[in-house]
Every structure is written in C-alpha cells, then in structure tokens.
Design a protein around this motif. Sequence first.
Motif, mmCIF file in Angstrom:
data_model
loop_
_atom_site.group_PDB
_atom_site.id
_atom_site.type_symbol
_atom_site.label_atom_id
_atom_site.label_comp_id
_atom_site.label_asym_id
_atom_site.label_seq_id
_atom_site.Cartn_x
_atom_site.Cartn_y
_atom_site.Cartn_z
ATOM 1 N N ARG A 159 42.060 -5.864 -65.804
ATOM 2 C CA ARG A 159 43.366 -5.557 -65.404
ATOM 3 C C ARG A 159 43.824 -5.935 -64.315
ATOM 4 N NH1 ARG A 159 44.842 0.266 -68.216
ATOM 5 N NH2 ARG A 159 43.579 0.095 -69.966
ATOM 6 N N GLU A 160 43.122 -5.943 -63.268
ATOM 7 C CA GLU A 160 43.639 -6.582 -62.046
ATOM 8 C C GLU A 160 43.618 -8.090 -61.980
ATOM 9 O OE1 GLU A 160 41.127 -4.110 -58.396
ATOM 10 O OE2 GLU A 160 40.093 -5.743 -59.535
ATOM 11 N N VAL A 161 42.966 -8.725 -62.803
ATOM 12 C CA VAL A 161 43.477 -10.143 -62.960
ATOM 13 C C VAL A 161 44.747 -10.441 -63.931
ATOM 14 C CG1 VAL A 161 42.742 -12.364 -64.220
ATOM 15 C CG2 VAL A 161 41.154 -11.008 -62.635
ATOM 16 N N ILE A 220 48.130 -12.251 -62.601
ATOM 17 C CA ILE A 220 48.655 -13.292 -63.544
ATOM 18 C C ILE A 220 50.331 -12.949 -63.734
ATOM 19 C CG2 ILE A 220 48.971 -14.445 -65.982
ATOM 20 C CD1 ILE A 220 45.861 -13.897 -65.959
ATOM 21 N N ALA A 221 50.307 -11.813 -64.175
ATOM 22 C CA ALA A 221 51.832 -11.197 -64.153
ATOM 23 C C ALA A 221 52.751 -11.396 -63.131
ATOM 24 C CB ALA A 221 52.109 -10.039 -64.818
ATOM 25 N N GLU A 222 52.148 -11.360 -61.806
ATOM 26 C CA GLU A 222 52.854 -11.473 -60.641
ATOM 27 C C GLU A 222 53.028 -12.868 -60.204
ATOM 28 O OE1 GLU A 222 50.648 -9.130 -57.761
ATOM 29 O OE2 GLU A 222 51.243 -7.364 -58.293
ATOM 30 N N GLY A 223 52.661 -13.875 -61.116
ATOM 31 C CA GLY A 223 52.861 -15.172 -60.904
ATOM 32 C C GLY A 223 51.782 -15.726 -60.024
ATOM 33 N N ARG A 233 48.472 -18.273 -70.826
ATOM 34 C CA ARG A 233 48.837 -17.152 -69.562
ATOM 35 C C ARG A 233 50.237 -16.606 -70.178
ATOM 36 N NH1 ARG A 233 45.792 -18.626 -64.688
ATOM 37 N NH2 ARG A 233 47.699 -17.529 -63.426
ATOM 38 N N VAL A 234 51.277 -17.301 -70.794
ATOM 39 C CA VAL A 234 52.608 -17.060 -70.745
ATOM 40 C C VAL A 234 52.415 -15.782 -71.913
ATOM 41 C CG1 VAL A 234 54.797 -17.688 -72.097
ATOM 42 C CG2 VAL A 234 53.376 -19.354 -70.786
ATOM 43 N N GLN A 235 51.714 -15.682 -72.877
ATOM 44 C CA GLN A 235 51.533 -14.588 -73.952
ATOM 45 C C GLN A 235 50.903 -13.444 -73.105
ATOM 46 O OE1 GLN A 235 53.186 -14.834 -76.705
ATOM 47 N NE2 GLN A 235 53.481 -16.944 -76.024
ATOM 48 N N ALA A 236 50.151 -13.550 -72.108
ATOM 49 C CA ALA A 236 49.422 -12.672 -71.468
ATOM 50 C C ALA A 236 50.473 -11.820 -70.591
ATOM 51 C CB ALA A 236 48.199 -12.931 -70.583
ATOM 52 N N VAL A 237 51.366 -12.728 -70.049
ATOM 53 C CA VAL A 237 52.390 -12.073 -68.867
ATOM 54 C C VAL A 237 53.182 -11.311 -69.993
ATOM 55 C CG1 VAL A 237 54.326 -12.426 -67.596
ATOM 56 C CG2 VAL A 237 52.124 -13.780 -67.620
ATOM 57 N N VAL A 244 52.569 -3.970 -65.884
ATOM 58 C CA VAL A 244 53.480 -4.551 -64.767
ATOM 59 C C VAL A 244 54.912 -4.190 -65.365
ATOM 60 C CG1 VAL A 244 54.388 -6.637 -63.854
ATOM 61 C CG2 VAL A 244 51.990 -5.947 -64.217
ATOM 62 N N ALA A 245 55.937 -3.447 -64.579
ATOM 63 C CA ALA A 245 57.322 -3.241 -64.667
ATOM 64 C C ALA A 245 58.157 -4.332 -63.927
ATOM 65 C CB ALA A 245 57.518 -1.910 -64.208
ATOM 66 N N PRO A 246 59.470 -4.701 -64.605
ATOM 67 C CA PRO A 246 60.304 -5.551 -64.122
ATOM 68 C C PRO A 246 60.709 -4.898 -62.796
ATOM 69 C CG PRO A 246 60.672 -5.517 -66.427
ATOM 70 C CD PRO A 246 59.685 -4.483 -66.153
#
Length: 207
Positions: free
Chosen positions: A150-152, A156-159, A192-196, A205-207
């Motif tokens: 989850r941390e990873v 990833i979502a944070e770029g 990674r795109v789909q993971a984000v 992760v929230a915008p």
Amino acid sequence: MRMGFRLVLDAEDGIEVVGEAGDGQVAIEQVAALAPDVVLMDVRMPRMNGIEATSALVEAAPDVRVLILTTFDLDEYAFAALRAGASGFLLKDARPAELAEAIRTVAAGDAVVAPRVTRRMLELFADRLPDGQVDTPEDPRLAALTAREREVLVAIAEGLSNAEIASRLYLSEATVKTHVAHVLDKLGVRDRVQAVVVAFQTGLVAP
C-alpha cells in the motif's frame, strides 16, 4: 498524419507497421485480423472514437497495448482512454525518437505516461470520472495488498520513481521493483498508469 507516422516507424529497426485504420471500428477489425503488439490510437475519429475502440480492444485482445495519440497533454478524452485500458498517451508532435521509444516501452509491458503527469490528470478530472463513481477506501481491490505494498502504491500515485520510492522507504531499487510487480499483479492491472487510477478510485489517494 498516418502516412507520416508510417514513414517514421518503418525507418526504425525492430518496428513494422502492419496496418492502418481511419476510424475506431476499422481499428478493431484490423487488430482482430493482424494481431499487432501495439496500437497507436487517435481520440477523435468518425463512427467510433478512440475511447470506445480502446475499451473494446482491451476487452477483446488483452495482450495488445494501446498508445493514445493526442494534440495536447491534458486532453480529457485521452484521460478517459487511460481509464478504458490504454497503456499511455503521446503527443502527436512528439519527435520520431520519442514515438519509437514510446512504442518499444509499451510493447515491453510498461507505460509511457510519467506518473506525475498521470497524477495531474487525475487531479484535474477526478470530479468528472465517466461513471460518476468513486469507491470507498475499503474497496476489496486493496484487501490483498500488504501494508508495504500500500505504501508503494501511494508513492506511485504521488508520482515517485522507483529510485525515489526506494529512498523514501529505505529499500533497494530491486526490492521496490518487486513490490511494484506484486501491486500490479494483485490489483489486476497492466501497468503503473492503471495502478494510479485504482489508487484514486479506491480513495487510497485523494486529489
């Protein structure tokens, strides 16, 4: 435009243009007949647009990778195509070397959209997701992930790149790559795109 792409790509070692299509419906028919590794997909086309065609292709031919072509880098329609299953997007004015490298990257199973760009797109369009739904943080897709995974996924979502994730979590880059592979596998996504996208959909992760 297609002729220009063909001339550029046919000049590249290891890349062969096997077909062309003027609209999404023909693209689907061509993929069924020719079984290409990668499809360069325009967004705005007659009869069937690139979003609909991408969704149909991903369902019918999951081994085929779709690379969206767009005129500007934050095209809302390109974003919708990513959600439909595309492995990335590329600007139409990309240099020949960039185009060839993007195709090779997607063919190898990775994504060509930089994580930071993906996150920016999600921030811009999260309130206009096509299905109008955002899942709860207890989404079952997250249940299989370990705390470290989850941390990873958050990173990833944070770029963050693999190297940056390794630095943050005090891990080796090889270990991070292993965790990323496990995250993709457990989420049932291709890159990674789909993971984000999943990270934002589930509320992790929230915008």
